[in-house]
Design a protein around this motif. Sequence first.
Motif, PDB file in Angstrom:
ATOM      1  N   SER A  23       0.586  -1.270   0.242  1.00  0.00           N
ATOM      2  CA  SER A  23       0.493   0.419   0.525  1.00  0.00           C
ATOM      3  C   SER A  23       0.895   1.537   0.027  1.00  0.00           C
ATOM      4  N   LEU A  90      -7.999  -0.011  -0.387  1.00  0.00           N
ATOM      5  CA  LEU A  90      -8.676  -0.493   0.808  1.00  0.00           C
ATOM      6  C   LEU A  90      -8.992  -1.665   0.751  1.00  0.00           C
ATOM      7  N   LYS A  91     -10.390  -1.915  -0.056  1.00  0.00           N
ATOM      8  CA  LYS A  91     -10.930  -3.218   0.239  1.00  0.00           C
ATOM      9  C   LYS A  91      -9.989  -4.373   0.144  1.00  0.00           C
ATOM     10  N   GLU A  94      -8.176  -4.851   4.238  1.00  0.00           N
ATOM     11  CA  GLU A  94      -9.389  -4.814   5.058  1.00  0.00           C
ATOM     12  C   GLU A  94      -9.577  -6.299   5.080  1.00  0.00           C
ATOM     13  N   GLN A  95      -9.615  -6.870   3.439  1.00  0.00           N
ATOM     14  CA  GLN A  95      -9.420  -8.437   3.777  1.00  0.00           C
ATOM     15  C   GLN A  95      -8.658  -8.809   4.297  1.00  0.00           C
ATOM     16  N   LEU A  97      -6.679  -8.291   6.392  1.00  0.00           N
ATOM     17  CA  LEU A  97      -7.082  -7.921   7.915  1.00  0.00           C
ATOM     18  C   LEU A  97      -8.344  -8.613   8.387  1.00  0.00           C
ATOM     19  N   GLY A  98      -8.770  -8.960   7.996  1.00  0.00           N
ATOM     20  CA  GLY A  98     -10.163  -9.835   8.232  1.00  0.00           C
ATOM     21  C   GLY A  98      -9.803 -11.615   8.324  1.00  0.00           C
ATOM     22  N   LYS A 171      -0.891  -4.725  10.060  1.00  0.00           N
ATOM     23  CA  LYS A 171      -1.992  -4.249   8.527  1.00  0.00           C
ATOM     24  C   LYS A 171      -3.192  -3.460   9.017  1.00  0.00           C
ATOM     25  N   ARG A 172      -3.552  -3.274  10.457  1.00  0.00           N
ATOM     26  CA  ARG A 172      -4.307  -1.972  10.910  1.00  0.00           C
ATOM     27  C   ARG A 172      -4.303  -1.078  10.367  1.00  0.00           C
ATOM     28  N   LEU A 175      -3.922   0.121   6.654  1.00  0.00           N
ATOM     29  CA  LEU A 175      -5.522   0.208   6.620  1.00  0.00           C
ATOM     30  C   LEU A 175      -5.872   1.793   6.961  1.00  0.00           C
ATOM     31  N   LYS A 176      -5.029   2.194   7.888  1.00  0.00           N
ATOM     32  CA  LYS A 176      -5.127   3.872   8.504  1.00  0.00           C
ATOM     33  C   LYS A 176      -4.783   4.540   7.288  1.00  0.00           C
ATOM     34  N   LYS A 179      -6.603   5.171   4.096  1.00  0.00           N
ATOM     35  CA  LYS A 179      -7.529   5.888   4.439  1.00  0.00           C
ATOM     36  C   LYS A 179      -7.764   7.099   4.471  1.00  0.00           C
TER      37      LYS A 179
END
Length: 453
Positions: A23, A90-91, A94-95, A97-98, A171-172, A175-176, A179
């Motif tokens: 990213s 972003l998607k 998020e995947q 991270l899940g 990963k969190r 993600l920040k 965003k």
Amino acid sequence: MMKHLFVLIICGLCLATPLSAQSNKLIKELENKRGTLQRQIAETESLLKNTKKDVGSQLNSLAVLTGQIEERKRYILAMNNDVELIDRELKSVEQQLGALRRDLREKKKKYESSVQYLYKNKSIEEKLMFIFSAKDLSQTYRRLRYVREYATYQRIQGEEIVKKQEQVTAKRNELKQVKAAKVTLLNDRESEKAKLEAQEKDKRTLVGNLQKMQKGLQQEISKKRREANQLNARIDKLIAEEIERARKRAEEEARQEARREAEARKKTEGGARPSAKETKGGKRDDSEAERASTGARKKAEPLESYSMSKADRELSSSFINNRGRLPMPISGAYIITSRYGEYAVEGLRNVKLDNKGIDIQGKPGAQARALFDGKVAAVFQLNGLFNILIRHGNYISVYCNLSSASVKSGDMVSTKQNIGQVFSDGSDNGRTVLHFQLRREKEKLNPEPWLNR
């Protein structure tokens, strides 16, 4: 049981491999691309500084403003594309991270089970009883190894949980960042849209002023058209002469090739058998040799099929392969103020422009640069200004409106080489415009798809 244990350990090691986060790299690349466009727009904003009220200056201001609006639209379009890319990233994050969180929960569950098992069988006596209660020595060895490997497995599981937790945290954070990058990009896009709206308002005002001067406007357009026709007629004449020279070079090359083939065939036939016709002195009839040479040449021709020499064909192929990657033919900051083709000026009645190339406005002191490797086909002056034609195989690039030329006809030039200084009009706030054309022999081409912008 042992087999399952080894599988669990191997799986744990595989899951321990750190995930590579792309990213930040993607965001950096997008920011760099946008930064180039943004700098280009910022540098060219200073070009619109005319304060004169005459038709010519106002028409020039309209051209610059239209060019800036097109550049800003291109920038906003790039931002829209970047928003889509960031949304996809972003998607994806998020995947990921899940998946990491699910994996972490599974590992914690397995680790909890192993801890509970060890707690129930925690005493050394119980472990020793398990080992020494074996029926034979072989079973004793296997149980001993099992106890050791289970302890190792438990340790690996604990380490894996720590690593997986670190991956989840990383990963969190990623993600920040994605965003935050999206929020910044959306804010920048809104800012650019506001600037675009202000420029379009200025354009409408400028068009309104020009509409009030319709008579003077038509006179100015007619003057520009006459000058352009005069320039294009001279360019067309010189290009036709250059094409004819190239055709003659190709024909001569073909003749020489045919002559070499005929001579080689003559030697081969002469070595294979004696001549069928000889003179009394034992010499071969010259007329037969001439006929053989003529026949070989006719076989190698027709000459009208040759328009380029071998060197020209190779250069043309290289030129074509660089379509879309050729450098801008002007140094420094620039903006395209008039595009290729015939089109009506938005907002002005009966005002049509017909450009055989593109007009590129730069800053005073800007240099015209060779588009690609080639040979200077012609340098000529018209109305006190220099114009240069450079041949790249069967492609010809044309550079007009130069105050000086630093090359002469016959010179070889390389890509991005400075070939002359673009004229700056002191009576029009130093307006510096390069008129650039691209031809394939006599065919006129739109230069923009060939340029790296």
